[in-house]
Design an enzyme around this catalytic site. Structure first.
Site, mmCIF file in Angstrom:
data_model
loop_
_atom_site.group_PDB
_atom_site.id
_atom_site.type_symbol
_atom_site.label_atom_id
_atom_site.label_comp_id
_atom_site.label_asym_id
_atom_site.label_seq_id
_atom_site.Cartn_x
_atom_site.Cartn_y
_atom_site.Cartn_z
ATOM 1 N N GLU A 282 34.857 30.119 39.924
ATOM 2 C CA GLU A 282 33.910 30.979 39.043
ATOM 3 C C GLU A 282 34.254 31.288 37.803
ATOM 4 O O GLU A 282 35.654 31.488 37.561
ATOM 5 C CB GLU A 282 33.513 32.253 39.951
ATOM 6 C CG GLU A 282 32.858 31.992 41.110
ATOM 7 C CD GLU A 282 32.238 33.273 42.058
ATOM 8 O OE1 GLU A 282 31.136 33.053 42.554
ATOM 9 O OE2 GLU A 282 33.133 34.333 41.917
ATOM 10 N N CYS B 59 35.695 34.116 30.917
ATOM 11 C CA CYS B 59 36.555 34.477 31.799
ATOM 12 C C CYS B 59 36.610 33.332 32.710
ATOM 13 O O CYS B 59 35.724 32.750 33.319
ATOM 14 C CB CYS B 59 35.993 35.719 32.609
ATOM 15 S SG CYS B 59 37.050 36.185 33.826
ATOM 16 N N CYS C 93 44.094 32.569 45.231
ATOM 17 C CA CYS C 93 45.379 33.129 44.633
ATOM 18 C C CYS C 93 46.513 33.577 45.773
ATOM 19 O O CYS C 93 45.958 33.911 46.720
ATOM 20 C CB CYS C 93 45.069 34.539 43.769
ATOM 21 S SG CYS C 93 46.429 34.965 42.869
ATOM 22 N N CYS D 35 46.847 40.509 46.109
ATOM 23 C CA CYS D 35 46.733 42.012 45.767
ATOM 24 C C CYS D 35 45.692 42.584 46.591
ATOM 25 O O CYS D 35 44.417 41.864 46.983
ATOM 26 C CB CYS D 35 46.189 42.216 44.431
ATOM 27 S SG CYS D 35 47.603 41.561 43.037
ATOM 28 N N CYS E 232 41.932 43.032 45.295
ATOM 29 C CA CYS E 232 41.385 41.764 44.681
ATOM 30 C C CYS E 232 40.633 40.895 45.533
ATOM 31 O O CYS E 232 41.156 40.393 46.565
ATOM 32 C CB CYS E 232 42.246 41.156 43.674
ATOM 33 S SG CYS E 232 41.807 39.533 43.169
ATOM 34 N N CYS F 269 35.412 42.378 37.251
ATOM 35 C CA CYS F 269 36.654 41.736 37.428
ATOM 36 C C CYS F 269 36.980 42.181 39.147
ATOM 37 O O CYS F 269 36.633 43.251 39.696
ATOM 38 C CB CYS F 269 37.546 43.105 36.974
ATOM 39 S SG CYS F 269 37.227 43.012 35.203
#
Ligand code: SAH
Ligand code: SF4
Length: 385
Positions: free
Chosen positions: A90, A103, A110, A114, A117, A343
């Site tokens: 995205e 962004c 990933c 985390c 996230c 975010c």
């Protein structure tokens, strides 16, 4: 087929040479691609016919198919790009009065994992190529120029933040040529201050970026001590705070700005107490400190995180403590959360090849050890408390 989006200008010049063409032709080609948004060689009218003929059949400007587009009530636009193999990433366009920020994603998923996230929860599939990183910017810039009816020389995107899916510094080889194209006057011509790499703290790569392509740096801090940061950002076990802050200080020797931006995701009851704020101020102001600004990000919830956003009053009180300590602190306004574009909400579509999802299911979010930083009477944090 060679994807011409994979090259920075130097790389494109080398490729043109390989085809038996003069290097300067690469600059013309590069401008057609990035400044004019052309993908069809026939449309590149002032480009030598010999080069156009050679390119046909062996090279292409390969865009990413847009799987979906969503627009938020606040003007934010999110695109889902299909990168093949069941993966999709995205990008988010965030318009403001004086700027347009894109962004961008650097990986499908990933591997850092985390806890707060959404991308981290999805696991990791693969690194994006330079061409796939740039295809997001190439598409958004030229699509928006048409859509917003911008005149010649007007830009839709004035700022780029590498804050989409993925840890950009774990995809360093593809990242750097992409940054160079963003900065190139014959490409997107963005100043180093307007291109930001955000990292969870890959220390050796922070040093390499300083040497190779110093752009603005944002570091995702999220905790004032190693025990809590270990629990929130697993990479901290490899590169603990003292090493991370030292790398930040070294980075400033070459950085386009004279401060590092620290991002801090505000998690209710986890990292948002007055004591945490005091410990943070002591950490960045102390002998091992770093000239910095803080950007507090109220946690954007997603299913499965098991975490909640700090109440507004808590965020304000936390910011006040940092401000009173003389640290410039802003609170990031949430944009696009109605379309899960805020975010940490980007999840795309990721074939988890690292079984992060499985590990996270086995070790649910609740057991995060919530350690309160110990403070001495002077308010200073004990190291490794
Ligand atoms: N991997 C890089 C860049 C992508 S994340 C990094 O971690 O810095 C961009 C920012 O969003 C980071 O500061 C990250 O910590 C933050 N973030 C992640 N999940 C979030 C969430 N659920 N709510 C608010 N911010 C989040
Ligand atoms: Fe990866 Fe950044 Fe999300 Fe952490 S916050 S899992 S490093 S994308």
């Amino acid at each position: 087929m060679v994807n011409l989006l994979d090259f920075d200008r130097e790389g494109l010049a080398a490729y043109c040479e390989q085809l038996g063409e003069k290097r300067f032709r690469a600059t013309q080609l590069f401008r057609w691609i990035h400044q004019k948004g052309a993908a069809d060689f026939d449309a590149m009218s002032d480009l030598a016919k010999s080069l156009r003929d050679k390119l046909r059949g062996v090279a292409a400007v390969t865009a990413l198919p847009v799987a979906s587009e969503q627009a938020s009530a606040d003007g934010t636009i999110k695109w889902l790009f299909d990168v093949g193999g069941g993966d999709a990433v995205e990008s988010v366009f965030i318009p403001e009065d004086d700027r347009g920020t894109l962004c961008i994603s650097s990986q499908a998923g990933c591997a850092v994992g985390c806890r707060f996230c959404s991308t981290g929860h999805q696991g990791f599939s693969r690194n994006l190529t330079t061409g796939e990183i740039l295809a997001q910017l190439w598409f958004a810039e030229h699509h928006l120029r048409k859509r917003l009816n911008l005149g010649d020389g007007e830009r839709a995107i004035t700022n780029v933040v590498m804050m989409g899916m993925g840890e950009p510094l774990q995809n360093y080889a593809a990242l750097v040529p992409a940054l160079r194209v963003m900065l190139d006057d014959h490409g997107y011509g963005l100043s180093r201050r307007r291109v930001t790499v955000s990292t969870s703290g890959v220390v050796p790569m922070i040093d390499r970026l300083r040497a190779d392509c110093p752009v603005a740096l944002a570091v995702s801090l999220h905790a004032p001590d190693d025990a809590l940061r270990d629990a929130l950002v697993p990479l901290n076990r490899k590169y603990p705070l003292a090493e991370l802050l030292a790398a930040c200080r070294r980075y400033l020797e070459a950085a386009p700005r004279d401060f590092i931006t620290f991002e801090y995701c505000m998690l209710d009851g986890v990292n948002d107490s007055d004591a945490h704020a005091q410990a943070l101020a002591a950490l960045v102001d102390g002998p091992d400190g770093v000239p910095c600004k803080f950007n507090l990000i109220p946690f954007n919830p997603f299913p499965a995180s098991g975490l909640t956003r700090s109440p507004n009053e808590r965020v304000t009180a936390f910011a006040r403590i940092l401000q009173d300590a003389g640290i410039v602190t802003t609170v990031r306004r949430t944009r696009g959360d109605d379309i899960a574009a805020a975010c940490g909400q980007l999840a795309g579509e990721v074939q988890d090849r690292t079984r992060v999802q499985e590990r996270m299911t086995r070790a649910p979010v609740r057991p995060i050890r919530i350690t309160r930083p110990q403070t001495t009477p002077s308010g200073r944090q004990e190291r490794n408390a």
